[in-house]
Design an enzyme around this catalytic site. Structure first.
Site, short mmCIF file in Angstrom:
data_model
loop_
_atom_site.label_atom_id
_atom_site.label_comp_id
_atom_site.label_asym_id
_atom_site.label_seq_id
_atom_site.Cartn_x
_atom_site.Cartn_y
_atom_site.Cartn_z
N SER A 181 -80.74 99.72 0.38
CA SER A 181 -82.07 99.97 -0.16
C SER A 181 -82.26 99.21 -1.47
CB SER A 181 -82.29 101.48 -0.33
OG SER A 181 -83.63 101.77 -0.62
N HIS A 217 -86.19 99.06 4.33
CA HIS A 217 -86.95 100.08 5.08
C HIS A 217 -88.10 99.39 5.82
CE1 HIS A 217 -84.82 103.18 2.74
NE2 HIS A 217 -85.13 102.49 1.66
N GLU A 239 -84.05 100.03 8.53
CA GLU A 239 -83.09 101.06 8.19
C GLU A 239 -81.91 101.07 9.16
OE1 GLU A 239 -85.09 104.79 7.83
OE2 GLU A 239 -86.30 104.14 6.11
#
Length: 294
Positions: free
Chosen positions: A137, A179, A206
């Site tokens: 992330s 994401h 993801e």
């Protein structure tokens, strides 16, 4: 007697995770990270600087790496730039076989470690010692030289919708978004490329990770895909439209690399390597280039 970790290669790897990786079941991506770091005997440090709940984040990865058999694992807690210049913390990085950056806020991560002695030590770990550096992330977004600092997710690309900042610079001429499919960020990545056609955009889903082997190529792990947006030869009216307007984007190239994809640069010893477009080849050259220590 201490057993030295076994390395699969001497030139370093990057494991760039789009967030939401499996940490409880088969842990395919984290397993590969541990393998590339040297296996169960590897020394792994976890950097939680991107997160404001550092201790809770460490507990998650302490358990995950412990479940994978890693005995030498440590929390590298950094709360200030002073911490990122501390001799003991630098020693932890200098001895690490695997360095993992958690999620959170990439701006916070760079504000704490960007340009510090610890930043330089991470480059040495990757480029000289052949360590494996992973990030998920925010930790993934921070790996490139140009980092997506903030930007809205609209249905269409917009002028001025995104802004970039300086990243850690393990990769160059690319910008990473995470994401990606789950948060419908294609328009955001198109906005980046339209405003900065010098850069290629990389969108990572993801529980998905491109694993970059420096000087060779990439493989894609996990459950989703990696989307590559190349606007270097596009025609656009971006310079002439008003703020927040949608630009024309003509001849933008898009590559989709699903999990299981493996692409390697051809070598003189491998004349039968898989053929690829010039755009994909340049993408591979950008992400695998063995840049000098910076």
């Amino acid at each position: 007697m201490k057993t030295e970790p076994h390395r699969t290669a001497s030139h370093g790897h990057l494991v760039i995770i789009g967030g939401g990786e499996d940490r409880k079941h088969d842990k395919a991506i984290l397993t590969r990270f541990v393998e590339l770091a040297g296996g169960a005997h590897a020394r792994i440090v976890v950097i939680t600087a991107a997160s404001q709940i550092a201790d809770e984040m460490w507990e998650v990865y302490d358990k995950a790496f412990g479940d994978l058999g890693v005995k030498q694992r440590a929390h590298l807690r950094l709360e200030s730039r002073q911490d990122a210049n501390d001799e003991e913390k630098l020693r932890m990085v200098s001895e690490a076989d695997g360095i993992f950056m958690t999620g959170g806020d990439q701006k916070r991560l760079l504000a704490i470690i960007g340009g510090t002695a610890l930043d330089a030590e991470m480059h040495t770990a990757l480029k000289v010692r052949g360590a494996c550096i992973g990030g998920t992330s925010a930790g993934a977004s921070a790996m490139s030289g140009h980092m997506l600092a903030c930007g809205k997710t609209d249905l269409l690309p917009k002028k001025g919708a995104v802004s970039l900042g300086a990243g850690l610079g393990f990769l160059h001429k690319v910008v990473i978004d995470q994401h990606f499919s789950e948060r419908q960020r294609l328009a955001r990545l198109l906005s980046v490329v339209a405003q900065n056609p010098y850069l290629m955009g990389i969108g990572i889903d993801e529980d998905t990770a491109p694993v970059v082997e420096r000087g060779r190529g990439i493989e894609v792990l996990g459950e989703g895909s990696v989307t590559v947006v190349d606007g270097r030869t596009m025609d656009t009216n971006m310079a002439d439209i008003r703020e927040r307007a949608t630009p024309e984007l003509i001849d933008v190239r898009l590559h989709l690399l699903p999990a299981g994809s493996r692409w390697y640069l051809p070598t003189d010893e491998d004349p039968n390597a898989k053929a690829m477009s010039s755009s994909l080849r340049e993408f591979l050259e950008n992400v695998t280039k063995r840049n000098p220590i910076s």
